[in-house]
Design a protein around this motif. Structure first.
Motif, mmCIF file in Angstrom:
data_model
loop_
_atom_site.group_PDB
_atom_site.id
_atom_site.type_symbol
_atom_site.label_atom_id
_atom_site.label_comp_id
_atom_site.label_asym_id
_atom_site.label_seq_id
_atom_site.Cartn_x
_atom_site.Cartn_y
_atom_site.Cartn_z
ATOM 1 N N GLY A 111 5.670 1.113 -1.284
ATOM 2 C CA GLY A 111 4.901 1.446 -0.099
ATOM 3 C C GLY A 111 5.235 0.620 1.109
ATOM 4 O O GLY A 111 6.410 0.326 1.380
ATOM 5 N N THR A 171 0.853 -1.193 0.000
ATOM 6 C CA THR A 171 0.000 0.000 0.000
ATOM 7 C C THR A 171 0.886 1.238 0.000
ATOM 8 O O THR A 171 1.790 1.361 0.833
ATOM 9 N N ALA A 172 0.619 2.153 -0.935
ATOM 10 C CA ALA A 172 1.426 3.365 -1.055
ATOM 11 C C ALA A 172 1.190 4.305 0.125
ATOM 12 O O ALA A 172 0.109 4.317 0.724
ATOM 13 N N LEU A 173 2.207 5.112 0.441
ATOM 14 C CA LEU A 173 2.139 6.031 1.572
ATOM 15 C C LEU A 173 0.963 6.995 1.438
ATOM 16 O O LEU A 173 0.220 7.216 2.410
#
Length: 365
Positions: free
Chosen positions: A358, A323-325
Motif C-alpha cells: 500500500g 495502508t492498502a489502496l
C-alpha cells in the motif's frame, strides 16, 4: 621479539588479569586501582584475598597470546591495542562500571573520544523504521555527533550508512574479533567506515568468532562510548533494550522513537517512553538534551503558509503505517481509480510513498 622483550611488554600483565578465572572486569579494576600498575608483584598480591590458583594465574606469562596479538596489530596500519590505563583509552567508556580491560581498535583512534550518539534498533525494521533512521541521522551528524552502533543488520547497519551518506564519522562495536567481521555482508560497510576516518572496536581477541554471549557485553560498550542512546524500533524482547538498560545504569540519556501500539516493533520504544525515556520526533529532541553537540547548524524546517496540504481528506487516511489502496478508498468514500490517480500525484510531490502492501505518509521536506 625475544622472550625477554616480551616479558617486559606492558600488555602482558593485562592479559594475565583478563585470563584469570574468577576475576571479572570490576574486580580486576579494583585490583589495579588498589595496588597500582605493579599489582602483579608477589608481595602486593599476597595482600589481597585472592586464592593461590588465582595468584599463580596472574603471574603466568601468556607469551603465545601476546605474540598472536602483536602479529595482528602490526599486519596493517592503524591497528591499536589499548589497555584500561592507557591515555588513549576513551574517557567516556572508562567512567562506566565493568569497562573492558583491553580494547582492540582498527581505524582513527581519536574518534573514540569524540562526542558520540549510539543508534540501535531492530534487525528487521519496517519501512517507517528505515525512514526514521535516514531522516534523523543527517542533522545529528551535522551537529557534530559521531554515530556509534553495532554493525548488525537492520537499524545498526542503516545508521552507519546514513552517517557516511551525511559525510560524518561512525564507530562500529563488534561482538566478534576484528579479523572476523560479522555479519559478513557488512564487510564492505566496515571498510567504508574506516575510509571515512571512523573506527571498528571490540573487546574480543581479533580472531574470536561471533558467539552469542559476546553481544550483550558488546552492547555495554556501545552505550558506554556514547553520551546517549537512541532507539529506533525495538520489540518487547530485543537486544536493543539491553543497550538501553546499560545506558540507564551508566547514567546516559535514553531516547526512543514512538510507534503505533499495534506495531510489535514499536513495543520496546513505547515502553521505554512510558518509563521516562525522551520521546523523539525530530533530531532537535535529541540535541537539546546533549550540550556536547553544537546545534547552531541544525535547521528545524517548519511548514510555510504556501505549503498547504493537497487532497487533505485523502492524506488524513494515509498514516505512518502501511495502508492498502482499497482501505484508503473506502475511508475516503471515493472510487479506487480516483484515489489511485491522486496518490500518484501525492507521491510525485513527496507527500506519500508507495511500499509493498500500500502507501505510507512520507516526511516531506
Amino acid at each position: 621479539m625475544t622472550e625477554s622483550q616480551l616479558a617486559q611488554h606492558p600488555l602482558l600483565p593485562w592479559l594475565a588479569l583478563q585470563n584469570t578465572q574468577g576475576i571479572g572486569p570490576v574486580r580486576a579494576l579494583q585490583l589495579y586501582q588498589t595496588l597500582g600498575e605493579h599489582w602483579y608483584r608477589d608481595q602486593l598480591l599476597a595482600q589481597t584475598k585472592l586464592n593461590a590458583s588465582q595468584i599463580t594465574a596472574l603471574q603466568t606469562a601468556h607469551f603465545d597470546l601476546l605474540e598472536a596479538i602483536l602479529k595482528w596489530q602490526t599486519a596493517l596500519h592503524q591497528r591499536h591495542v589499548i589497555v584500561w590505563s592507557s591515555p588513549d583509552y576513551p574517557p567516556q567508556l572508562k567512567a562506566i562500571p565493568a569497562s573492558p580491560l583491553i580494547l582492540f581498535v582498527e581505524g582513527d583512534l581519536s574518534v573514540l573520544s569524540a562526542a558520540q550518539l549510539a543508534v540501535v534498533g531492530s534487525r528487521h525494521p519496517s519501512y517507517v523504521g528505515k525512514e526514521n533512521t535516514q531522516r534523523l541521522i543527517p542533522p545529528l551528524v551535522e551537529a557534530g555527533a559521531v554515530i556509534t552502533s553495532g554493525l548488525a543488520l537492520g537499524v545498526d547497519g542503516l545508521s552507519h550508512q546514513s552517517a557516511l551518506a551525511a559525510k560524518g564519522k561512525s564507530i562500529a562495536v563488534l561482538g566478534s574479533g576484528l579479523a572476523n567481521i560479522y555479519p559478513k555482508r557488512h564487510t564492505t560497510l566496515a571498510a567504508r567506515l574506516l575510509e571515512a576516518q571512523g573506527a571498528l572496536v571490540s573487546e574480543c581477541y581479533p580472531w574470536a568468532k561471533p558467539l552469542a554471549h559476546h553481544f550483550p557485553r558488546r552492547n555495554r560498550i556501545i552505550s558506554g562510548l556514547s553520551l546517549g542512546v537512541l532507539l529506533i524500533e525495538a520489540a518487547e524482547r530485543s537486544g536493543s533494550l539491553i543497550t538501553a538498560r546499560y545506558a540507564l545504569e551508566q547514567g546516559r540519556e535514553v531516547f526512543a522513537v514512538p510507534g503505533a501500539w499495534q506495531n510489535p516493533l514499536a513495543t520496546g520504544c513505547n515502553q521505554l517512553i512510558q518509563q521516562g525515556a525522551k520521546l523523539v520526533l525530530e533530531a532537535s529532541d535529541v540535541l537539546e538534551e546533549l550540550s556536547a553537540f553544537s546545534v547552531s547548524n541544525v535547521k528545524i524546517l517548519r511548514a510555510s503558509a504556501e505549503q498547504l496540504l493537497p487532497y487533505p481528506e485523502l492524506l488524513d487516511n494515509v498514516g505512518l503505517e502501511v495502508t492498502a489502496l482499497d482501505i484508503i478508498a473506502d475511508r475516503c468514500q471515493q472510487p479506487v481509480q480516483d484515489v489511485l490517480i491522486r496518490l500518484v500525484e501525492l507521491e510525485l510531490a513527496g507527500w506519500v510513498a508507495s511500499v509493498p502492501g500500500g502507501y505510507v505518509r512520507a516526511r516531506r521536506g
